[in-house]
Design an enzyme around this catalytic site. Structure first.
Site, PDB file in Angstrom:
ATOM      1  N   ASP A 298       0.790  -1.234   0.000  1.00 49.46           N
ATOM      2  CA  ASP A 298       0.000   0.000   0.000  1.00 49.46           C
ATOM      3  C   ASP A 298       0.823   1.286   0.000  1.00 49.46           C
ATOM      4  O   ASP A 298       0.431   2.296  -0.562  1.00 49.46           O
ATOM      5  CB  ASP A 298      -0.953   0.013   1.219  1.00 49.46           C
ATOM      6  N   HIS A 299       2.021   1.244   0.587  1.00 52.58           N
ATOM      7  CA  HIS A 299       2.760   2.492   0.795  1.00 52.58           C
ATOM      8  C   HIS A 299       3.537   2.967  -0.425  1.00 52.58           C
ATOM      9  O   HIS A 299       3.912   4.129  -0.493  1.00 52.58           O
ATOM     10  CB  HIS A 299       3.740   2.338   1.953  1.00 52.58           C
TER      11      HIS A 299
ATOM     12  N   ASP B 128       3.178  -1.115  11.720  1.00 50.04           N
ATOM     13  CA  ASP B 128       2.713   0.197  11.311  1.00 50.04           C
ATOM     14  C   ASP B 128       2.015   0.805  12.520  1.00 50.04           C
ATOM     15  O   ASP B 128       1.265   0.109  13.218  1.00 50.04           O
ATOM     16  CB  ASP B 128       1.725   0.080  10.152  1.00 50.04           C
TER      17      ASP B 128
ATOM     18  N   ARG C  29      -2.206  12.215  10.208  1.00 50.24           N
ATOM     19  CA  ARG C  29      -0.983  12.945  10.555  1.00 50.24           C
ATOM     20  C   ARG C  29      -0.826  14.178   9.712  1.00 50.24           C
ATOM     21  O   ARG C  29      -1.221  14.171   8.560  1.00 50.24           O
ATOM     22  CB  ARG C  29       0.248  12.084  10.278  1.00 50.24           C
TER      23      ARG C  29
ATOM     24  N   SER D 207       5.846   7.269  13.489  1.00 48.87           N
ATOM     25  CA  SER D 207       5.649   5.947  12.891  1.00 48.87           C
ATOM     26  C   SER D 207       6.442   4.841  13.569  1.00 48.87           C
ATOM     27  O   SER D 207       7.273   5.069  14.437  1.00 48.87           O
ATOM     28  CB  SER D 207       5.991   6.013  11.416  1.00 48.87           C
TER      29      SER D 207
ATOM     30  N   ARG E  96       8.416   2.867  11.887  1.00 54.87           N
ATOM     31  CA  ARG E  96       9.509   2.436  10.999  1.00 54.87           C
ATOM     32  C   ARG E  96      10.804   2.244  11.795  1.00 54.87           C
ATOM     33  O   ARG E  96      11.298   3.148  12.443  1.00 54.87           O
ATOM     34  CB  ARG E  96       9.687   3.433   9.856  1.00 54.87           C
TER      35      ARG E  96
HETATM   36  C1  MIC Z   1       2.908   6.365   8.601  1.00 57.16           C
HETATM   37  O1  MIC Z   1       1.704   6.566   8.610  1.00 57.16           O
HETATM   38  O2  MIC Z   1       3.738   7.198   9.010  1.00 57.16           O
HETATM   39  C2  MIC Z   1       3.414   5.063   8.114  1.00 57.16           C
HETATM   40  C3  MIC Z   1       4.151   5.309   6.870  1.00 57.16           C
HETATM   41  O3  MIC Z   1       2.327   4.212   7.823  1.00 57.16           O
HETATM   42  C4  MIC Z   1       4.301   4.470   9.184  1.00 57.16           C
HETATM   43  C5  MIC Z   1       5.010   3.264   8.831  1.00 57.16           C
HETATM   44  C6  MIC Z   1       6.197   3.510   8.010  1.00 57.16           C
HETATM   45  O4  MIC Z   1       6.985   4.405   8.291  1.00 57.16           O
HETATM   46  O5  MIC Z   1       6.390   2.738   7.094  1.00 57.16           O
HETATM   47  C7  MIC Z   1       3.612   4.199  10.505  1.00 57.16           C
HETATM   48  O6  MIC Z   1       2.677   4.875  10.826  1.00 57.16           O
HETATM   49  O7  MIC Z   1       4.083   3.357  11.275  1.00 57.16           O
HETATM   50 FE1  SF4 Z   2      -0.933   4.550   4.954  1.00 55.66          FE
HETATM   51 FE2  SF4 Z   2       0.055   5.196   7.367  1.00 55.66          FE
HETATM   52 FE3  SF4 Z   2      -1.345   6.959   5.898  1.00 55.66          FE
HETATM   53 FE4  SF4 Z   2      -2.583   4.930   6.944  1.00 55.66          FE
HETATM   54  S1  SF4 Z   2      -1.551   6.565   8.060  1.00 55.66           S
HETATM   55  S2  SF4 Z   2      -2.852   5.693   4.857  1.00 55.66           S
HETATM   56  S3  SF4 Z   2      -1.060   3.320   6.800  1.00 55.66           S
HETATM   57  S4  SF4 Z   2       0.634   6.070   5.410  1.00 55.66           S
END
Ligand code: MIC
Ligand code: SF4
Length: 757
Positions: free
Chosen positions: A95-96, A160, A448, A643, A645
């Site tokens: 998805d990312h 995630d 976010r 996140s 990550r």
């Molecule tokens: C996000 O919303 O910041 C992400 C991208 O989904 C991250 C995960 C990532 O950094 O791959 C998260 O929320 O954990």
């Molecule tokens: Fe994707 Fe994270 Fe955004 Fe949800 S919050 S849509 S999992 S990047």
């Protein structure tokens, strides 16, 4: 694809006995979270009580979910563990890595081309190790999980931070780093400090423009981005029962923004409805049969203050729609005050883009409520003045919304439907803008809004709201618009108002999908080859980190003293860098490039103490590494928020940083650091942050007697010959100290696995 009915039945079969045992050891009535936690102990039936906020507990989660940007590193680590198959049901979701450029079909095709190597790797490794694989276009991890896998009373971890979305179906679902996922897939226990509990009592009922999203926007305002740290947020009360399961999911999803370990609702009729609508009547029936265990004990509801560590009450009948931002999700503005705030703060009033959908807000209910606003625009002679995008959370939602004419309603006001993927939520957005440095405003129904998150531009002011509010704002094209009180001028010059949104929780004709995008793994994957090209710039097999040298650390250089907010986006930026999530060396070139240097207020410009010159953070660190010198990163409060990550922990480890010393940590990041064998330390006296100077050499003492609860000592040797010495705290337990000594938690798994083989 199917949810694992047998596994769920096993969980329910043990539930009554385990809950009763927990009640005995705890010695009082139990909250829902305690019931689920105590019934998922790695050791089985509870025999002792755990102190909230203190004791580390070993759990046995039922499932693991991973998304493509974090799965690569998680699975590269899993490969090193030496197991033939995953020990618990696990899934990967692509998805990312899909960039929003033109629209769904073109963008998906482009992504499949561009990321072929990574998708092939994820598909083959899933096939080999028995992991369910959701192809690009199938949807966003959290939406797919709530539609297929989440179940009341279950426990899962996901790589995630928005994994808690599954709390909407009464599951304890926690965001973790890939190394944690790797442990659980390897059949090991998963460790978590027994969380504290925040109770949120919801009274009344939502009406008009207010929606479930506004509950969490308000809670974020109350608790702030740190307020949920170390806590599970449990929602209850008549108001909770009135919210749809997906509305509950939205609230739980965004609990990540207040740092909560997870959020949860008790099992109720709304969850039953959703399970039935998504073809899981069997689970609804099984859950109904044990429903007394899927809610807190009556005594808790009667006197919540006696059972929760903190209690908040929100009256849904009085709740106004909220708009949060810019730049932080806890700056909460009730709609009625927002226009004034925009003017007083000089935020750009013209709204340039409204974006709805994402994992947070793309349920059928969200889509229909937003579409009801869009439909009025069309019938009242209005078009969206701002750009307007729609991101469905899954193919199931998209297909159903298309069938029911919802997507068409959006398109009629100028909406562009994007792929079922993260896209603009994570900087995967080729925004069309004349001048990217121009201050501008956007509003999303995502979760976010840190600087640069959506489009990479520091000058973009991003606000977060419900999808129906975003739709209304996109129509108005103006941040000072209040749909509850203001009129708009239509194409014939008349003043018109938008009526309150109206939605439908579950599609009248049922959900439908042609190809959901699931690929089941091979029964026997032993013959499957996992493909990683040695010349790839996107994937790189991992080499184990070195064990601790057995001595105190001396002569470390200060790499950077980060000022203010330092989220994982500052430490390991997403957007263009998502490309390198499977290649540790290459992604390390983004290490801390977004962090603000305390001494010059600049990003990515730090002093190289070996030359006295300023350079980019990764380059300076590589110079220290080449010289065989370790370094220290200093930071402020809630360091690493955002996140899950683990790249944000692995990069400094890989490049030779030895310790991260901050005023406080965000939970997932602190664990990620520990797992990778890094020292995660906090100032015993937060004011000692001020003692750190730009040219410092740093010693860390006490490591030879490193023990739980015993502070370590830091000595700063300043350039003028003077020095400062102070205590620093840590939260390592015995096992975590072993991780540090071995160089990383994975080194221990590998040793154990080799010993068993
Ligand atoms: C996000 O919303 O910041 C992400 C991208 O989904 C991250 C995960 C990532 O950094 O791959 C998260 O929320 O954990
Ligand atoms: Fe994707 Fe994270 Fe955004 Fe949800 S919050 S849509 S999992 S990047």
């Amino acid at each position: 694809m199917a949810f694992d009915v047998e596994m769920i039945q096993r969980v329910y079969a043990n539930l009554g006995e385990r809950v009763e045992a927990a009640r005995q050891v705890v010695g009082k009535p139990l909250t829902l979270s305690e019931k689920i936690l105590y019934s998922h102990l790695f050791a089985g039936t509870p025999t002792e009580a755990f102190e909230r906020g203190k004791t580390y507990v070993d759990f046995a989660p039922d499932r693991v979910a991973m998304q493509d940007a974090t799965a690569q590193m998680a699975l590269l680590q899993f490969m090193q563990a030496g197991r033939p198959k995953v020990a618990v049901p696990s899934t990967v979701h692509c998805d990312h890595l899909i960039q929003a450029q033109v629209g769904a079909d073109e963008d998906l095709d482009a992504a499949k081309n561009k990321n072929k190597e990574v998708y092939d790797f994820l598909a083959s490794i899933s096939d080999k190790y028995g992991i369910g694989f959701w192809k690009p276009g199938a949807g966003i991890i959290h939406q797919v999980v709530i539609e297929n896998y989440a179940f009341p009373g279950g426990m899962m971890i996901g790589t995630d931070s928005h994994t808690p979305n599954a709390g909407g179906l009464g599951m304890i679902a926690i965001g973790v780093g890939g190394a944690d996922a790797c442990d659980v897939m390897a059949g090991l226990a998963w460790e978590l400090k027994m969380p504290k509990l925040i109770g949120v009592k919801l009274t009344g009922k939502l009406s008009g423009w207010a929606s479930a999203k506004d509950v969490i926007l308000r809670v974020a305002g109350i608790l702030t981005v740190k307020g949920g740290t170390g806590c599970i947020v449990e929602y209850f009360g008549e108001g909770a029962e009135s919210l749809s399961a997906t509305g509950k999911g939205t609230i739980c999803n965004m609990g990540a923004e207040i740092g909560a370990t997870t959020s949860i609702f008790a099992y109720d009729e709304k969850m039953g409805d959703y399970l039935r609508a998504t073809s899981r009547a069997e689970i609804a029936d099984a859950a109904s049969a044990v429903k007394a265990h899927l809610r807190s004990d009556d005594e808790v509801y009667a006197d919540p203050a006696a059972y929760y560590d903190q209690l908040i009450e929100i009256n849904l009948s009085e709740l106004e729609p909220h708009i949060n931002g810019p730049f932080t999700p806890d700056l909460a503005w009730p709609l009625s005050n927002f226009a004034k705030a925009v003017k007083e703060n000089n935020w750009p009033e013209r709204l340039e883009v409204g974006l709805i959908g994402s994992c947070t807000n793309s349920s059928y209910e969200d889509m229909t409520r937003s579409a009801s606003v869009a439909a009025q625009a069309t019938s009242k002679g209005l078009k969206a003045k701002a750009e307007f995008t729609v991101t469905p959370g899954s193919e199931l939602v998209r297909f159903t919304a298309e069938r029911d004419g919802i997507l068409n309603t959006f398109e009629q006001i100028g909406g562009v439907v994007l792929a079922n993927a993260c896209g603009p939520c994570i900087g995967q957005w080729a925004r069309h803008m004349d001048d990217p440095s121009r201050p501008n405003s956007i509003i999303t129904s995502f979760n976010r809004n840190f600087a640069k998150r959506n489009d990479g531009n520091a000058s973009t002011h991003a606000f977060v709201a419900s999808p129906e509010i975003v739709t209304a704002f996109a129509i108005a094209g103006d941040l000072t618009f209040n749909p509850m009180t203001d009129t708009l001028t239509n194409e014939s010059g008349e003043q018109v108002m938008l009526d309150e949104p109206a939605g439908i929780e579950q599609p009248v004709k049922g959900y439908a999908v042609d190809d959901a995008g699931y690929q089941a793994p091979a029964e026997d994957g032993s013959g499957v080859q996992v493909i990683v090209s040695p010349t790839s710039d996107r994937l790189q097999l991992l080499a184990p980190f070195k064990a601790w040298e057995g001595t105190d650390l001396t002569g470390l250089k200060l790499l950077i003293k980060a000022k203010g907010k330092c989220t994982t986006d500052h430490i390991s930026m997403a957007g263009p860098w998502l490309k390198y999530r499977g290649h540790l060396d290459n992604i390390s070139n983004n290490m801390l490039i977004g962090a603000v240097n305390f001494y010059n207020d600049k990003t990515n410009t730090v002093k190289n103490q070996l030359t006295g010159e300023y350079g980019e953070v990764p380059a300076v660190q590589r110079a220290y590494k080449a010289a065989g010198i370790g370094s220290v990163v200093v930071g402020d409060e809630n360091y690493g928020e955002g996140s899950s990550r683990e790249h944000a922990a692995m990069e400094p480890r890989f490049l030779g940083v030895r310790a991260i010393l901050v005023r406080s940590f965000a939970r997932i990041h602190e664990t990620n650091l520990k797992k990778q064998g890094m020292l995660a330390l906090t100032f015993a006296n937060p004011a000692d942050y001020d003692k750190v100077q730009e040219d410092d050499s740093i010693d860390i003492k006490g490591l030879t007697s490193f023990a739980p609860g015993v502070p370590l000592t830091v000595v700063l040797h300043h350039a003028d010959g003077s020095s400062d010495e102070f205590a620093v705290n840590h939260t390592y337990n015995e096992g975590q100290i072993e991780w540090f000594k071995a160089g990383a938690a994975l080194n221990i798994i590998r040793m154990k696995q080799a010993a068993n083989a």
